[in-house]
Design a protein around this motif. Structure first.
Motif, mmCIF file in Angstrom:
data_model
loop_
_atom_site.group_PDB
_atom_site.id
_atom_site.type_symbol
_atom_site.label_atom_id
_atom_site.label_comp_id
_atom_site.label_asym_id
_atom_site.label_seq_id
_atom_site.Cartn_x
_atom_site.Cartn_y
_atom_site.Cartn_z
ATOM 1 N N ASP A 1 -31.626 28.539 36.553
ATOM 2 C CA ASP A 1 -31.566 28.709 35.102
ATOM 3 C C ASP A 1 -30.596 27.696 34.522
ATOM 4 O O ASP A 1 -29.390 27.757 34.774
ATOM 5 N N SER B 1 -30.759 26.971 31.142
ATOM 6 C CA SER B 1 -30.960 27.109 29.690
ATOM 7 C C SER B 1 -29.656 26.939 28.926
ATOM 8 O O SER B 1 -28.571 27.029 29.501
ATOM 9 N N HIS B 2 -29.809 26.684 27.626
ATOM 10 C CA HIS B 2 -28.650 26.525 26.727
ATOM 11 C C HIS B 2 -27.661 25.475 27.232
ATOM 12 O O HIS B 2 -26.470 25.738 27.383
ATOM 13 N N GLU C 1 -39.056 28.939 40.055
ATOM 14 C CA GLU C 1 -38.796 29.372 38.693
ATOM 15 C C GLU C 1 -37.695 28.528 38.096
ATOM 16 O O GLU C 1 -36.609 28.434 38.660
ATOM 17 N N ASN D 1 -35.704 27.549 34.432
ATOM 18 C CA ASN D 1 -35.502 27.851 33.021
ATOM 19 C C ASN D 1 -34.787 26.686 32.356
ATOM 20 O O ASN D 1 -33.613 26.426 32.623
ATOM 21 N N SER E 1 -34.937 26.321 28.931
ATOM 22 C CA SER E 1 -35.005 26.609 27.499
ATOM 23 C C SER E 1 -33.727 26.209 26.777
ATOM 24 O O SER E 1 -32.668 26.087 27.387
ATOM 25 N N LYS F 1 -43.125 29.262 37.483
ATOM 26 C CA LYS F 1 -42.755 29.807 36.190
ATOM 27 C C LYS F 1 -41.804 28.818 35.537
ATOM 28 O O LYS F 1 -40.751 28.515 36.092
ATOM 29 N N ASP G 1 -39.865 27.703 31.953
ATOM 30 C CA ASP G 1 -39.490 28.057 30.580
ATOM 31 C C ASP G 1 -38.936 26.820 29.892
ATOM 32 O O ASP G 1 -37.869 26.325 30.245
ATOM 33 N N GLN H 1 -38.920 26.701 26.366
ATOM 34 C CA GLN H 1 -38.874 27.010 24.935
ATOM 35 C C GLN H 1 -37.651 26.414 24.272
ATOM 36 O O GLN H 1 -36.647 26.136 24.905
HETATM 37 C C1 NAG Z 1 -34.618 31.560 30.117
HETATM 38 O O1 NAG Z 1 -33.379 31.677 29.484
HETATM 39 C C2 NAG Z 1 -33.394 32.253 28.185
HETATM 40 C C3 NAG Z 1 -32.013 32.172 27.603
HETATM 41 O O2 NAG Z 1 -31.038 32.335 28.553
HETATM 42 C C4 NAG Z 1 -33.913 33.664 28.277
HETATM 43 O O3 NAG Z 1 -33.988 34.243 27.001
HETATM 44 C C5 NAG Z 1 -35.291 33.637 28.898
HETATM 45 O O4 NAG Z 1 -35.773 34.952 29.054
HETATM 46 C C6 NAG Z 1 -35.256 32.924 30.257
HETATM 47 N N1 NAG Z 1 -36.630 32.756 30.722
HETATM 48 C C7 NAG Z 1 -37.092 33.343 31.808
HETATM 49 C C8 NAG Z 1 -38.496 33.023 32.170
HETATM 50 O O5 NAG Z 1 -36.420 34.106 32.484
#
Ligand code: NAG
Ligand code: NAG
Length: 785
Positions: free
Chosen positions: A404, A406-407, A427, A429, A431, A449, A451, A453
């Protein structure tokens, strides 16, 4: 049923109960019950006349000071009663004696001073925290045999009180000691309570931990641990290490020095605790005085949340080393302003690492070969910038499945070095970064998977890596203008493209996305035109679920139907399908042509049209020539010339039809109006001169035998002149052109130039023929004879 109401009038109550009666009838067997939410309603008393089927009653945040049996005796099905934040001073549990179903009772934040026990056989949860009693009110197990959760607070505590609680055999005991002012020390052994939550006085220490001994407790949560208690906590933990079954320990709001924290951690290391959570703490200046001993431990996971760890004077490496060398499987340090984390010096046990919401940079775990068992790594909310460097980091983590990122501030440039992710990563992430289309050149090949977004992706480049295993793709909140195709993602099942700029999803999607099962495309500015129908149709086929349909799929354009649900947008097949349109127009044309041909062939429409045309021409001519003008020297309307072979028709059909009725039409026939003493030619010429019109009855006979006779006379007269209107050609039988001898070029020219009247053999057409003929010769002649 709706909310209960305070009684207004007798009438309204009657109606109300009538409604209940009806409602009860229509809901025969179902034990539905109802909720009465009367929180914050300025109530002084429990309202009367609550619906009898009320099961949930929320009276919190009111001004209720007293409770009576009659308040609750009519709501026998009551299960949940919230009386939190009122001003109740005393309570006798017998007020609930009729409420045999009451399971949850919240009496927290009142002014309770005394409490009388009474049997509450169904009660599961009882909250008595934050009241005014001095001694803890404890009812016996026989009064509340099913009680699972008990919340208590006290100003005065005796060790024996706690022991008494043990007999209740609770699941959870919540003990708020924030207002404690007196504590009588005694050894306390708490039996058989699975979870104990204790809130300590925020400033004073009553040494309760010293006396506390747990037996059979699995989870312990402590709030407000300040400096003075830390050594006590350490002692408590050391004691635990020898006995007990404690598995989960949570320390909330812990104020201590870094050294003390390390001491506590070291103490916990030797206990039976498997999950340790520390939240809302702050440690400044982690110094390197202490040495942490990572000996064998039962601890599996350590979670440090919302805790600031700052090192100003000391060497941060020392602090990082304590964490990175931990022989546990899961470590979380989040919201701690960490700027770095070291790679373990030898192969580590970690399978789960979470360092979210810190300030880690791209150098974290660079070239780190010792995280071989790591399966999940969460680095969201940090300062990571280059995706390619992250791929190199992940490549060394042979077991990594979930990552992960993200951010962060991640970017990727096409010309950068090739990304090399680990084989097992399924997987990812990414995003809320700043990634653009080029991210598709830097993705793990076996990803399932993904992500993406909230990035800046506008399309998926065609040259992107093929991701055969990808099943879920999240592209929400990007800049897509179209649904992406699945050319590179054969196995895609879930696609999220909500909140993008998709106007009209094109057909590329439907053609390539064969395995897709679920599409989210809400909140896009859809253009409602022909092309959108294909998108609407994918739902109808039943293979794809459109999440959020229909309320989140609205037309944005054209403006006049903005806000219309896509579901209600209809446009006819004909308007949209050019081929169909052309086909329909063609069919109509062909049918029309067929009808016209049919009419022409069977009804001889052209003949009628020709006749009508001639008739109007004639009328027009008459009008132009001033029909009122009287031709003084004319005696006859028309002279008729014909072959003797056709004389039967002329005498029996033509003349009777023209001269009939009022005799308004006079015909000069050279046989009939013969003047003795003149030759035939003279008679004919005489006839012509006295007639306004000359009618020639043309037929093959006439052309072959008679024409020459007349030509001579005509030569004298100006019959053949261009604009002479006096000549009427009447075609009795069709004359094939070859019959006309070449020398009669004048006749040919006449027939070619002038329109002639054809004699129709069908009876139905003859009326029009006569009308036309009569109109042609109609003229006012002087009244003579
Ligand atoms: C990816 O990270 C975001 C923010 O941390 C979270 O909202 C989202 O659910 C995550 N995506 C997955 C597929 O777990
Ligand atoms: C009772 O109401 C208070 C305040 O509205 C709320 O905080 C509490 O969670 C409620 N208790 C239950 C058991 O619902």
């Amino acid at each position: 049923m709706a909310k209960a109401r305070s009684p207004v009038t007798r009438n309204s109550c009657t109606v109300f109960f009538l409604i209940i009666a009806i409602w009860n009838n229509t809901q025969p067997s179902e034990e539905t019950g109802s909720s009465a939410i009367l929180s914050n309603h300025f109530l002084n008393k429990v309202p009367k006349n609550l619906p009898a089927e009320t099961t949930v009653l929320d009276l919190s945040q009111n001004n209720i000071s007293e409770l009576q049996i009659s308040d609750f005796s009519s709501i026998l099905r009551l299960q949940v009663l919230n009386l939190s934040r009122n001003v109740i001073r005393e309570l006798d549990f017998s007020v609930f004696q009729y409420n045999g179903n009451l399971e949850h009772l919240d009496l927290s934040h009142n002014r309770l001073q005394t409490l009388s026990c009474h049997a509450m056989l169904s009660l599961l949860r009882l909250d008595l925290t934050y009241n005014s009693y001095t001694d803890m009110p404890i009812c016996s197990k026989t009064d509340m045999p099913k009680l699972q959760y008990l919340g208590l607070s006290a100003k005065r505590l005796q060790g024996s009180d706690l022991s008494a609680l043990g007999h209740l055999q609770l699941d959870t005991l919540f003990l708020s000691l924030e207002d404690l002012s007196e504590y009588k020390a005694a050894s306390i052994t708490v039996f058989n309570i699975k979870t104990i939550q204790i809130v300590f006085h925020p400033r004073r220490d009553f040494h309760i931990l010293t006396d506390l001994e747990l037996s059979g407790t699995e989870s312990l949560e402590l709030f407000n641990i300040h400096d003075e208690q830390v050594s006590e906590l350490r002692m408590f933990l050391l004691k635990l290490s020898r006995s007990g079954r404690l598995l989960n320990l949570t320390l909330n709001k812990m104020q201590s020095s870094w050294e003390d924290f390390i001491d506590v951690l070291q103490a916990a290391w030797g206990t039976t605790v498997e999950h340790l959570v520390i939240s809302n703490a702050a440690w400044m200046d982690a110094t390197n005085k202490n040495n942490f001993n990572h000996t064998k431990t039962s601890l599996k996971s350590l979670e440090i949340k919302d805790t600031v760890i700052v090192t100003i004077k000391a060497d941060p490496q020392y602090m990082y080393r304590i964490f990175s060398e931990m022989n546990i499987t899961a470590l979380t340090i989040s919201g701690a302003k960490l700027i770095h984390m070291l790679c373990p010096s030898k192969p580590s046990h970690f399978t789960y690492l979470c360092f979210s919401y810190n300030t880690l940079t791209d150098t974290v775990f660079e070239n780190c070969n010792n995280l071989t068992l790591l399966e999940t790594l969460i680095l969201s909310g940090n300062q990571l910038t280059r995706l390619m460097k992250m791929s190199l980091m992940a490549r060394h983590m042979k077991s990594l499945k979930h990552l992960d990122l993200s951010h962060n501030l991640l970017q990727h440039e096409v010309h950068e070095k090739r990304c090399q992710w680990g084989e097992n990563l399924v997987e990812l992430n990414l995003s809320s970064n700043v990634l653009s289309d080029s991210v598709f050149h830097c993705l793990p090949v076996n990803i399932q998977k993904l992500d993406l977004q909230n990035n800046q992706i506008s399309s998926i480049p065609n040259m992107a890596v093929e991701l055969r295993a990808l099943q879920e793709l999240n592209l929400a909140s990007n800049r897509l203008t179209d649904l992406p195709g699945c050319g590179q993602f054969r196995s895609l099942r879930l696609l999220n493209t909500e909140t993008n700029s998709i106007f009209t999803p094109t057909s590329q999607f439907y053609q390539t996305c064969q395995s897709i099962r679920e599409v989210k495309a809400e909140h896009n500015p859809f253009m409602c035109s022909c092309e959108i129908r294909e998108f609407i149709d994918i739902r109808k086929q039943g293979l794809v679920v459109l999440v959020g349909w229909p309320e989140s799929y609205l037309c944005e354009y054209p403006e006049d139907i903005r806000g219309l649900q896509l579901q209600d947008f209809h446009v006819s097949e004909l308007v949209c399908n050019t081929t169909l349109l052309v086909a329909v127009v063609l069919v109509i044309t062909v049918v029309l042509a067929a009808i016209i041909s049919f009419l022409c062939i069977y009804l001889d429409i052209p003949w009628y049209l020709k006749m009508m045309w001639q008739w109007t021409q004639v009328k027009h001519r008459i009008w132009k020539n001033n029909p009122e003008e009287v031709f003084d020297n004319m005696e006859f309307h028309a002279f008729i010339s014909y072959s003797k072979h056709d004389s039967d028709w002329v005498k029996n059909v033509l003349i009777p039809n023209l001269e009939k009725e009022d005799g308004s039409i006079r015909i000069c026939q050279h046989e009939r109006n013969f003047i003795a003493g003149k030759s035939i030619v003279e008679n004919i010429i005489d006839c012509i001169e006295k007639s306004y019109r000359s009618i020639f009855v043309l037929s093959p006979n006439f052309v072959q035998s008679e024409w020459c006779h007349y030509e001579l006379y005509f030569a004298h007269h100006k019959l053949f002149q261009e604009n002479n209107n006096s000549l009427i050609l009447l075609l009795l039988e069709p004359i094939p052109p070859y019959i006309i001898p070449a020398k009669y070029y004048k006749l040919k020219a006449l027939m070619a130039k002038r329109t002639y009247l054809e004699w129709p053999t069908e009876k139905s057409k003859q009326g029009l023929f006569w009308a036309n003929l009569r109109a042609a010769i109609h003229i006012r002649l002087p009244e003579n004879e």
